[in-house]
Structure formats: C-alpha cells, structure tokens
Design a protein around this motif. Sequence first.
Motif, mmCIF file in Angstrom:
data_model
loop_
_atom_site.group_PDB
_atom_site.id
_atom_site.type_symbol
_atom_site.label_atom_id
_atom_site.label_comp_id
_atom_site.label_asym_id
_atom_site.label_seq_id
_atom_site.Cartn_x
_atom_site.Cartn_y
_atom_site.Cartn_z
ATOM 1 N N ARG A 13 -11.722 13.201 8.347
ATOM 2 C CA ARG A 13 -10.710 13.023 7.156
ATOM 3 C C ARG A 13 -11.867 12.725 6.000
ATOM 4 O O ARG A 13 -12.665 12.032 6.241
ATOM 5 C CB ARG A 13 -9.634 11.940 6.976
ATOM 6 N N ALA A 14 -11.611 13.129 4.910
ATOM 7 C CA ALA A 14 -12.260 12.763 3.633
ATOM 8 C C ALA A 14 -11.478 11.454 2.905
ATOM 9 O O ALA A 14 -10.418 11.642 3.130
ATOM 10 C CB ALA A 14 -12.277 13.928 2.795
ATOM 11 N N GLU A 15 -12.152 10.612 2.484
ATOM 12 C CA GLU A 15 -11.759 9.464 1.866
ATOM 13 C C GLU A 15 -12.374 9.534 0.391
ATOM 14 O O GLU A 15 -13.149 10.025 -0.001
ATOM 15 C CB GLU A 15 -12.014 8.333 2.379
ATOM 16 N N VAL A 27 -14.333 8.196 -6.510
ATOM 17 C CA VAL A 27 -15.096 9.190 -6.202
ATOM 18 C C VAL A 27 -14.943 9.457 -4.583
ATOM 19 O O VAL A 27 -14.434 8.645 -3.849
ATOM 20 C CB VAL A 27 -16.708 8.551 -6.373
ATOM 21 N N ASP A 28 -15.373 10.662 -4.326
ATOM 22 C CA ASP A 28 -15.426 11.118 -2.949
ATOM 23 C C ASP A 28 -16.488 10.289 -1.995
ATOM 24 O O ASP A 28 -17.522 10.379 -2.354
ATOM 25 C CB ASP A 28 -15.644 12.727 -2.678
ATOM 26 N N VAL A 29 -15.899 9.813 -0.841
ATOM 27 C CA VAL A 29 -16.946 9.217 0.055
ATOM 28 C C VAL A 29 -17.811 10.556 0.537
ATOM 29 O O VAL A 29 -17.283 11.590 1.110
ATOM 30 C CB VAL A 29 -16.256 8.517 1.367
ATOM 31 N N PRO A 30 -19.080 10.115 0.622
ATOM 32 C CA PRO A 30 -20.289 11.417 1.195
ATOM 33 C C PRO A 30 -20.271 11.568 2.479
ATOM 34 O O PRO A 30 -21.198 11.658 2.975
ATOM 35 C CB PRO A 30 -21.411 11.070 -0.040
ATOM 36 N N ARG A 31 -19.387 11.688 2.945
ATOM 37 C CA ARG A 31 -19.319 11.841 4.398
ATOM 38 C C ARG A 31 -17.644 12.153 5.038
ATOM 39 O O ARG A 31 -16.957 11.489 4.145
ATOM 40 C CB ARG A 31 -20.144 11.080 5.297
ATOM 41 N N LEU A 32 -17.490 12.516 6.307
ATOM 42 C CA LEU A 32 -16.172 12.626 6.815
ATOM 43 C C LEU A 32 -15.950 11.667 7.890
ATOM 44 O O LEU A 32 -17.140 11.065 8.517
ATOM 45 C CB LEU A 32 -15.980 14.040 7.367
ATOM 46 N N LEU A 33 -14.716 11.109 8.030
ATOM 47 C CA LEU A 33 -14.810 10.006 8.949
ATOM 48 C C LEU A 33 -13.632 10.055 9.873
ATOM 49 O O LEU A 33 -12.556 10.877 9.654
ATOM 50 C CB LEU A 33 -14.320 8.533 7.902
#
Length: 210
Positions: free
Chosen positions: A61-63, A72-78
């Motif tokens: 998921r993107a956060e 802002v977009d978190v620069p990684r998927l979690l």
Amino acid sequence: MSAVFQPSLLDATADHEGPGPLGGHVHRTLLSDGAWIDVRPGWISGADALFTRLADTVPWRAERRRLYDNVVDVPRLLAFYDEGERLPDPLLDQAKAMLDDHYREELGEPFRTAGLCLYRDGRDSVAWHGDRIGRGSTEDTMVAIVSVGTPRALLLRPQGGGPTIRHDLGHGDLIVMGGSCQRTWEHAIPKSAKARGPRISIQFRVRGVR
C-alpha cells in the motif's frame, strides 16, 4: 515497480532456500551509549526467489503523511503483519523462528510483528529516525531487518548527528539493531542518484515497538 531487479549470481548457485546458521556467523559492532548492531551477510539463501514472491504477493500500500503544512507521499510501499497474523511467506516464519531462538536469552521475548518496505528504485527512501513509538522510546530492544533484492545503503549515526556507519544490504543480508540503538542512534535509507533496482526490507520487532 519502476526499476528492474538484477538477481545475485551467488544466490543463483545456492543449493537450498532458507536461513543459514546464526551462531558463529554474526558479527557484532559495539556502538556508543549501550547500542550495538549485529550483521550476518547472505543469511537467506534463495533470497532472490523470496524477493520475487514478496513483490508479487504482498498487498503493498502507498501512504500519505503530513509534513509541516503539506501532505506528501511516503517514498516507499508498505505492508504490516501484526502479532498473530500469518506472514506472507513460509521462509519468513523460518527466519523469525531462528531469530527468536538465537536472541531468546539476550532479548527475553520473541519477535512479534513484521513490517515490510518496498523501495522501488533509488528515489524511494526513509529519513533519519529511530523506532521510538512505544517501548522503543524508553527501553532497550531489538529490531531485526532482513533485506532482499538490490543492495541499498543503510546508514547509522548517533542521535542528532555524528560519524556515519554504512552497510549495503540486500540479497538476504541481516542486520540487528540492539541495546539502546533505537533511542540513542538513528538510521536511514538515503535516496540514490544512481539507477537502483528494487529492494524489500522485512523488519521483525517485539511487542509494543514501532
């Protein structure tokens, strides 16, 4: 993913898949203020196949998070697997069991949760921080990180700045941050201007530490 994963030639010749031994193979570095790190290069054989399975099957998921006055977009998927939830691959169950056994006496409790991060390319990163949500802010603890995929630099420094320690982690490497490390040191995955393939980190933590 926006970058191409390049498998390891050493991993391709592995004769089995799974964690290797820890006892006698882990190198400990003592840091300041009661912090330490253990490093075990190439702990997971078959790490490239594990990377592919996790990249394809984990519900990434993107956060978005608030940063000052902006979101802002978190620069990684979690992805996150809480206590009692089934881990996404049996090899991670093996890894957790071996970590529990190896660190049982020193840690005094098992690892409970697993957080996964997918760094898609060199633009993905995580800023300087310690895992201080919950018990990590006041108690010694351990965070064990397994890295699969393309190696990326993990940097460590004393809290607030100072000399930096660098470890390039990928293709099944293990690093364990212990003692006061989360309170007195910080770690980061910096952005890279060079073309980087994707990397997944799996962070095993004890109950009450994020």
